[in-house]
Design a protein around this motif. Structure first.
Motif, PDB file in Angstrom:
ATOM      1  N   HIS A   9       9.591   8.421   2.489  1.00  0.00           N
ATOM      2  CA  HIS A   9      10.200   7.176   2.008  1.00  0.00           C
ATOM      3  C   HIS A   9       9.308   5.945   2.233  1.00  0.00           C
ATOM      4  N   GLN A  11       7.397   2.579   1.538  1.00  0.00           N
ATOM      5  CA  GLN A  11       7.564   1.386   0.711  1.00  0.00           C
ATOM      6  C   GLN A  11       6.545   0.348   1.139  1.00  0.00           C
ATOM      7  N   LYS A  12       5.992  -0.344   0.137  1.00  0.00           N
ATOM      8  CA  LYS A  12       5.030  -1.408   0.428  1.00  0.00           C
ATOM      9  C   LYS A  12       5.093  -2.457  -0.662  1.00  0.00           C
ATOM     10  N   SER A  13       5.238  -3.720  -0.251  1.00  0.00           N
ATOM     11  CA  SER A  13       5.285  -4.836  -1.199  1.00  0.00           C
ATOM     12  C   SER A  13       4.230  -5.870  -0.834  1.00  0.00           C
ATOM     13  N   GLU A  24       6.357  -4.966  -5.786  1.00  0.00           N
ATOM     14  CA  GLU A  24       6.612  -3.709  -5.084  1.00  0.00           C
ATOM     15  C   GLU A  24       5.577  -2.679  -5.532  1.00  0.00           C
ATOM     16  N   SER A  27       7.295   2.375  -3.948  1.00  0.00           N
ATOM     17  CA  SER A  27       8.751   2.325  -3.872  1.00  0.00           C
ATOM     18  C   SER A  27       9.339   3.696  -3.534  1.00  0.00           C
ATOM     19  N   ASP A  28       9.631   3.902  -2.257  1.00  0.00           N
ATOM     20  CA  ASP A  28      10.366   5.088  -1.801  1.00  0.00           C
ATOM     21  C   ASP A  28       9.660   6.396  -2.184  1.00  0.00           C
ATOM     22  N   THR A  52      -0.830   3.953  -1.383  1.00  0.00           N
ATOM     23  CA  THR A  52      -0.343   5.183  -0.748  1.00  0.00           C
ATOM     24  C   THR A  52      -1.454   5.854   0.049  1.00  0.00           C
ATOM     25  N   ASP A  63       5.829  -1.081   4.835  1.00  0.00           N
ATOM     26  CA  ASP A  63       6.982  -1.923   5.142  1.00  0.00           C
ATOM     27  C   ASP A  63       8.131  -1.064   5.665  1.00  0.00           C
ATOM     28  N   GLU A  64       8.279   0.087   5.067  1.00  0.00           N
ATOM     29  CA  GLU A  64       9.281   1.059   5.498  1.00  0.00           C
ATOM     30  C   GLU A  64       8.725   2.456   5.302  1.00  0.00           C
ATOM     31  N   GLY A 219       4.725   2.623  -8.830  1.00  0.00           N
ATOM     32  CA  GLY A 219       5.181   2.710  -7.443  1.00  0.00           C
ATOM     33  C   GLY A 219       6.038   3.896  -7.110  1.00  0.00           C
ATOM     34  N   LYS A 220       6.284   4.780  -8.087  1.00  0.00           N
ATOM     35  CA  LYS A 220       7.154   5.928  -7.863  1.00  0.00           C
ATOM     36  C   LYS A 220       6.453   7.225  -8.255  1.00  0.00           C
TER      37      LYS A 220
END
Length: 327
Positions: A9, A11-13, A24, A27-28, A52, A63-64, A219-220
């Motif tokens: 999971h 995430q980076k913005s 973003e 994203s996840d 990534t 970020d997460e 982002g996915k």
């Protein structure tokens, strides 16, 4: 251990400097890498692939989410986690150009705390394996691009890490050296029991080397599957049909409506129709159109597709839903 890398999971913005608009980039994103595989990590420019890669290598803080390398979180225990991964990023920047080939290998071994005497057998083995033995006393800045690239990969091997991440390993190489580097990468997995992650825009390299590929866009993750599965999926739906006559205007009009991406070429007495079918039963709709004027069909051949075509279709979103359902 079942998985050597676990991406969970992420995430980076980023904020744009002038407008402070939040972008973003990742994203996840979640995926795993298994020991001993060669994985392709792909994406168009701006897709989030580079972010990534940098998070996997510990160069960028997410970020997460988290990245675990051999079970170790590379954010909480960075040094311990990164012992298990080496990276060759942006070509040959991890080399000292005013040192010789052997001096580079000895220097980077020393950086890892390995003495020259202890490192000597491994260095000799790498020089032979990478076909650099006759260049061992040559300054790096005098080497060809291909020789430099092989040395950069050999330097990454010195760490004896479980995972090697390569960014564009064949960029700028001539055809012969490119094939040589491919064979070296295969041998790294087979002879040294390593795991390799490759990021490349050379789709021939991905098709030749990788068992599995992950494609990132906007982002996915849009695809995570074996390369041969993706090739088979598109191959069975791509056809070249040789016609014994020309299509009428009505037939051409209906083809455009039903199969907007078809390609129709014709000379005086015959024509060729290249078409991709989203579902296998669409072949009946095609024949219904050909039957309108009893157009004779002389041959139907499955088109040969390459991975570059597969990649472009997936990135553009063509047949993405059908691919997801088939996997």
């Amino acid at each position: 251990m079942k998985n050597i890398i676990e991406v969970d999971h992420l995430q980076k913005s980023y904020k744009k400097r002038k407008t402070q608009e939040v972008i973003e980039a990742v994203s996840d994103i979640s995926f795993v890498v298994k020991p001993g595989e060669i994985l392709g990590l792909l994406g168009p420019n701006g897709a989030g692939k580079t972010s990534t890669i940098k998070m996997i290598c510990g160069l960028l803080h997410p970020d997460e989410g988290s990245v675990k390398i051999k079970g170790v979180d590379n954010t909480k225990h960075r040094q311990k986690a990164l012992r298990h991964i080496s990276a060759v990023l942006e070509g040959t920047r991890n080399l000292y150009w005013r040192l010789t080939v052997r001096e580079n290998l000895e220097y980077f071994a020393g950086n890892r705390g390995v003495s020259r005497k202890t490192a000597a057998p491994l260095i000799d083995d790498l020089l032979i394996k990478f076909k650099l033995k006759d260049k061992e006393n040559e300054l790096v800045n005098r080497l060809s691009r291909g020789m430099q690239q092989k040395l950069a990969i050999a330097v990454a091997m010195l760490a004896e890490s479980d995972v090697i991440l390569l960014d564009e390993p064949t960029l700028g190489l001539d055809v012969e050296t490119g094939y040589e580097v491919r064979e070296i990468l295969k041998s790294i997995v087979a002879d040294y029991n390593r795991t390799i992650i490759i990021s490349s825009h050379d789709m021939d390299v991905i098709q030749d080397l990788c068992e599995r590929t992950i494609i990132i866009n906007k982002g996915k993750i849009i695809t995570d599957d074996r390369v041969d599965n993706l090739m088979k999926f598109f191959e069975v739906r791509s056809y070249s049909i040789k016609l014994g006559g020309l299509l009428t205007k009505e037939q051409e009009s209906r083809l455009t409506i039903v199969f907007p991406n078809h390609l129709y070429t014709a000379d005086v007495i015959q024509a060729t129709l290249e078409i991709e079918l989203a579902q296998s039963d669409e072949i009946y709709r095609l024949f219904d159109i050909l039957k309108l004027d009893a157009t004779p069909v002389e041959a139907i051949d499955r088109k040969v597709v390459n991975f570059e075509q597969v990649f472009m279709k997936l990135v553009k979103g063509e047949t993405a839903h059908a691919v997801a359902q088939s996997i």
